[in-house]
Enzyme design. Structure first.
Site, short mmCIF file in Angstrom:
data_model
loop_
_atom_site.label_atom_id
_atom_site.label_comp_id
_atom_site.label_asym_id
_atom_site.label_seq_id
_atom_site.Cartn_x
_atom_site.Cartn_y
_atom_site.Cartn_z
N HIS A 64 0.80 -1.16 -0.09
CA HIS A 64 -0.04 -0.10 0.09
C HIS A 64 1.02 0.92 -0.25
O HIS A 64 1.74 1.22 0.87
CB HIS A 64 -1.02 0.01 1.21
N ASP A 66 1.09 4.18 1.24
CA ASP A 66 1.31 4.95 2.50
C ASP A 66 2.54 4.15 3.39
O ASP A 66 2.98 4.63 4.38
CB ASP A 66 0.30 5.21 3.42
N HIS A 67 2.76 3.00 2.51
CA HIS A 67 3.89 2.38 3.37
C HIS A 67 5.20 2.35 2.34
O HIS A 67 6.41 1.69 2.77
CB HIS A 67 3.56 0.88 3.62
N HIS A 139 -4.89 -8.90 6.07
CA HIS A 139 -4.96 -7.27 5.72
C HIS A 139 -5.74 -7.50 4.23
O HIS A 139 -5.86 -8.71 3.69
CB HIS A 139 -4.05 -6.36 5.63
N ASP A 210 0.04 -3.66 8.29
CA ASP A 210 -1.45 -3.32 8.51
C ASP A 210 -2.16 -4.56 9.01
O ASP A 210 -1.73 -5.69 8.09
CB ASP A 210 -2.17 -2.75 7.52
#
Length: 320
Positions: A64, A66-67, A139, A210
């Site tokens: 993802h 944001d990582h 996730h 996550d």
């Protein structure tokens, strides 16, 4: 072993929190290991005491944005700054393709200094001091949690006893400190274990994000000195957590409790929890502490030094 949080927001950055990245500083070997690298991580590094030139390994949990959106910028800047150190990157399937595509279309070339290692559940990396392993979390996309285990250390070397035995200082002390058996010039055989205190257990860190509450997170965090666990939502927003497969503050606390971790540090907070809204991150802290009292809230640039697991003998010596 020092943990510095470079980003503690989920999804998008806020004025006070950047997106996910955690640095593990190993001063004794002048190395830094990064866990995730969200957009803006290199800016956070510039505002911290961490030197990007010391980054040796980067561990990515999942794909993802944001990582991972800060990864290419950081790698490129390290190259432009003349930091030609090798960097090993560990992450899920697709990470190598992502880096190759970004490199191709941005005309950024790393030669052989950047190596990507696809991961699968089990041992990811090992050297003489550490073992890093991973497990698949729960996730929306394949996401892995990491466990960093420091190997056990030999106990305190008794210099006074060695001197009384007539053992001359020098390289032989190093052998004895490692627990080896040494033959002296006069024929005596000295066992290093007889001159060392109890073995000091290595420290353990778990990084789980996550994910929603799952058994894999508990296994990674078993007896951990520090569990870093996402807490995207408050307990009252559990339905959103189940829909997005993220954790609530109470889920993070339940993992820490079940794993018998020593310290829980929550991170990856939704931007919805601010002082201007009905619920703040402090409310998430109160929820978690009701289940697991040794809980802290992460914030950007928080540095936490993982305490050594000294034996009672060593603790007494160090306080005299």
């Amino acid at each position: 072993m020092e943990i510095t949080f470079l980003g503690t927001s989920s999804g998008v950055p806020t004025r006070s929190r950047n997106v996910s990245s955690v640095a593990l500083r190993l001063p004794q070997r002048a190395e830094v290991w990064l866990f995730d690298c969200g957009e803006g991580t290199q800016h956070q590094l510039l505002r911290s005491d961490i030197r990007s030139s010391q980054i040796r390994r980067i561990f990515i949990t999942h794909m993802h944005g944001d990582h991972i959106f800060g990864l290419m910028g950081l790698l490129a800047s390290c190259g432009l700054a003349g930091s030609a150190q090798a960097i090993d990157i560990y992450g899920p399937a697709g990470l190598d393709d992502y880096i190759r595509a970004c490199s191709k279309y941005s005309y950024t070339y790393f030669s052989n200094r950047v190596k990507v290692h696809p991961i699968s559940p089990g041992r990811v990396y090992e050297d003489e001091e550490f073992i890093v392993s991973c497990r698949l979390l729960k996730h929306r996309v394949p996401a892995y949690g990491y466990r960093i285990g420091e190997k056990d250390r030999p106990g305190r070397f008794n210099v006074e006893k060695a001197t009384a035995l007539g053992i001359p200082p020098g390289p032989i002390y190093g052998q004895l400190k490692r627990g080896e058996t040494v033959t002296l010039p006069d024929g005596r055989r000295i066992r290093g274990s007889d001159l060392c205190g109890e073995t000091e257990p290595g420290r353990k860190i778990a990084y789980c994000t996550d994910t929603i509450y799952c058994d894999s997170a508990i296994e990674l965090a078993e007896d951990a000195d520090v569990l870093i666990h996402e807490a995207t939502f408050a307990h009252e927003d559990a339905q959103m957590a189940f829909e997005s497969l993220h954790s609530t503050s109470t889920m993070a606390a339940q993992v820490a409790l079940a794993a018998k971790a020593k310290q829980l540090i929550m991170t990856h907070f939704s931007p919805r929890y601010t002082p201007a809204n009905p619920m703040d991150v402090k409310d998430l802290l109160a929820e978690a502490k009701a289940i697991f009292p040794n809980t802290m809230l992460a914030y950007d640039f928080l540095t936490y030094e993982v305490p050594r697991r000294r034996t009672a003998e060593e603790t007494q010596v160090s306080t005299v």
